[in-house]
Write an enzyme that holds these catalytic residues in place. Structure first.
Site, mmCIF file in Angstrom:
data_model
loop_
_atom_site.group_PDB
_atom_site.id
_atom_site.type_symbol
_atom_site.label_atom_id
_atom_site.label_comp_id
_atom_site.label_asym_id
_atom_site.label_seq_id
_atom_site.Cartn_x
_atom_site.Cartn_y
_atom_site.Cartn_z
ATOM 1 N N HIS A 57 0.843 -1.196 0.000
ATOM 2 C CA HIS A 57 0.000 0.000 0.000
ATOM 3 C C HIS A 57 0.875 1.241 0.000
ATOM 4 O O HIS A 57 2.101 1.160 0.083
ATOM 5 C CB HIS A 57 -0.997 0.004 1.159
ATOM 6 C CG HIS A 57 -0.400 0.040 2.530
ATOM 7 N ND1 HIS A 57 0.352 -0.993 3.055
ATOM 8 C CD2 HIS A 57 -0.445 0.992 3.509
ATOM 9 C CE1 HIS A 57 0.728 -0.686 4.287
ATOM 10 N NE2 HIS A 57 0.259 0.521 4.581
ATOM 11 N N HIS A 59 1.254 3.995 2.017
ATOM 12 C CA HIS A 59 1.730 4.762 3.170
ATOM 13 C C HIS A 59 3.244 4.961 3.141
ATOM 14 O O HIS A 59 3.990 4.037 2.780
ATOM 15 C CB HIS A 59 1.312 4.081 4.476
ATOM 16 C CG HIS A 59 -0.133 4.292 4.822
ATOM 17 N ND1 HIS A 59 -0.796 3.566 5.791
ATOM 18 C CD2 HIS A 59 -1.057 5.164 4.320
ATOM 19 C CE1 HIS A 59 -2.055 3.981 5.874
ATOM 20 N NE2 HIS A 59 -2.230 4.940 4.989
ATOM 21 N N ASP A 61 5.535 4.903 5.292
ATOM 22 C CA ASP A 61 6.376 3.961 6.038
ATOM 23 C C ASP A 61 6.412 2.583 5.379
ATOM 24 O O ASP A 61 6.960 1.633 5.947
ATOM 25 C CB ASP A 61 5.939 3.866 7.505
ATOM 26 C CG ASP A 61 4.556 3.267 7.678
ATOM 27 O OD1 ASP A 61 3.688 3.503 6.822
ATOM 28 O OD2 ASP A 61 4.337 2.554 8.682
ATOM 29 N N HIS A 62 5.870 2.507 4.164
ATOM 30 C CA HIS A 62 5.962 1.281 3.361
ATOM 31 C C HIS A 62 6.591 1.541 1.989
ATOM 32 O O HIS A 62 6.984 0.595 1.306
ATOM 33 C CB HIS A 62 4.583 0.648 3.188
ATOM 34 C CG HIS A 62 4.026 0.124 4.474
ATOM 35 N ND1 HIS A 62 3.956 -1.207 4.774
ATOM 36 C CD2 HIS A 62 3.551 0.776 5.567
ATOM 37 C CE1 HIS A 62 3.455 -1.363 5.992
ATOM 38 N NE2 HIS A 62 3.200 -0.168 6.489
ATOM 39 N N HIS A 115 -7.446 -1.014 5.435
ATOM 40 C CA HIS A 115 -6.438 -0.115 6.007
ATOM 41 C C HIS A 115 -6.230 1.068 5.075
ATOM 42 O O HIS A 115 -6.235 2.226 5.487
ATOM 43 C CB HIS A 115 -5.144 -0.884 6.226
ATOM 44 C CG HIS A 115 -4.045 -0.079 6.851
ATOM 45 N ND1 HIS A 115 -4.105 0.381 8.153
ATOM 46 C CD2 HIS A 115 -2.859 0.361 6.354
ATOM 47 C CE1 HIS A 115 -2.996 1.060 8.426
ATOM 48 N NE2 HIS A 115 -2.233 1.057 7.343
ATOM 49 N N ASP A 134 -0.172 -4.127 6.240
ATOM 50 C CA ASP A 134 -0.849 -3.685 7.459
ATOM 51 C C ASP A 134 -2.289 -4.189 7.530
ATOM 52 O O ASP A 134 -3.159 -3.545 8.120
ATOM 53 C CB ASP A 134 -0.847 -2.156 7.536
ATOM 54 C CG ASP A 134 0.502 -1.580 7.927
ATOM 55 O OD1 ASP A 134 1.452 -2.362 8.142
ATOM 56 O OD2 ASP A 134 0.615 -0.344 7.995
ATOM 57 N N HIS A 172 4.713 -4.665 11.053
ATOM 58 C CA HIS A 172 4.976 -3.901 12.273
ATOM 59 C C HIS A 172 5.121 -4.821 13.476
ATOM 60 O O HIS A 172 4.552 -5.908 13.515
ATOM 61 C CB HIS A 172 3.841 -2.907 12.556
ATOM 62 C CG HIS A 172 3.796 -1.745 11.625
ATOM 63 N ND1 HIS A 172 4.556 -0.617 11.809
ATOM 64 C CD2 HIS A 172 3.080 -1.550 10.491
ATOM 65 C CE1 HIS A 172 4.299 0.246 10.828
ATOM 66 N NE2 HIS A 172 3.414 -0.308 10.015
#
Length: 244
Positions: A57, A59, A61-62, A115, A134, A172
């Site tokens: 996805h 985001h 942090d990905h 998400h 996530d 995570h």
């Protein structure tokens, strides 16, 4: 066929990046690089060239490491088609049922919205492994930022139907907080209590708690165990408010 070699790389405050290598072909890919530096360092130390980046996805942090890894190794970025506008580094867009290969190992794309609106997972059926980003966590599930509980319940049902030995690679280290909530959600579940004790020991020692397995989640994850979308919604709201 030789098994995939999967390396867990800690990134940012609580992210895990998965560096995946096919010994037979020598090909390497990385799933959801939160940042580039630790990924490039690990690949260089192993003498691996990263040929592809697989994003679940959009985001940051990905996807934060996409550009630098792409520049350093010439990696092709494979990303969810529904989130193309939010992943400018994407080279190939994929959706439900598409196949993505690493050497002779083939993964099927599973769309898992909730998400984020276009979230996907990568399932290697022959390798009994799934990279879920996530969507599913050890003893938990992702927050519903762009989707709803009905979608997440559908995701849980699909993932629960995978073979129990399937190894689940999530993104995570949330297991301790998830486990503490799971104990509240299902106070009579002895498997949850036992697992939480193990997780508490692991985290006290600074050890990671993932990957996990579908079998373990079926026994201890209150979201994967939810009987209805309404129950999942109730548990998601309670977890969001939980401070334990």
């Amino acid at each position: 066929m030789a098994a995939l070699e999967v390396v867990r790389i800690a990134a940012l405050s609580d992210n895990y990046v998965w560096l995946v290598h096919d010994v037979q072909s020598g090909e390497t890919m990385v799933v959801d690089p939160a940042e580039a530096a630790p990924v490039l360092a690990e690949a260089d130390a192993r003498g691996w060239r990263i040929g592809a980046i697989w994003n679940t996805h959009w985001h940051p942090d990905h996807t934060g490491g996409n550009a630098a890894i792409k520049a350093a190794h010439g990696a092709v970025v494979i990303a969810p088609a529904a989130e193309a506008a939010k992943i400018p580094t994407a080279d190939r867009l994929v959706g439900e049922g598409d196949s993505v290969a690493l050497g002779g190992h083939v993964a099927t794309v599973i769309e898992t919205p909730g998400h984020t609106a276009g979230h996907i997972a990568f399932h290697f059926a022959d390798d009994a492994s799934v990279f879920v980003g996530d969507t599913l966590f050890a003893m938990g599930c992702g927050r519903l930022f762009e989707g709803d509980a009905g979608q997440m319940f559908g995701n849980m049902q699909r993932l629960a139907a995978l073979p129990p030995e399937t190894v689940v690679y999530c993104a995570h280290e949330y297991t301790l907080s998830n486990g503490r909530y799971a104990r509240v959600a299902e106070p009579g579940n002895a498997a949850i209590a036992k697992r939480l004790e193990t997780v508490e020991r692991q985290r006290a020692a600074g050890e990671p708690t993932v990957p996990t397995t579908i079998a373990l989640e079926l026994a201890t994850n209150p979201f994967l165990r939810a009987a209805t979308a309404a129950q999942l919604a109730e548990r998601r709201a309670a977890k969001d408010a939980f401070r334990g």
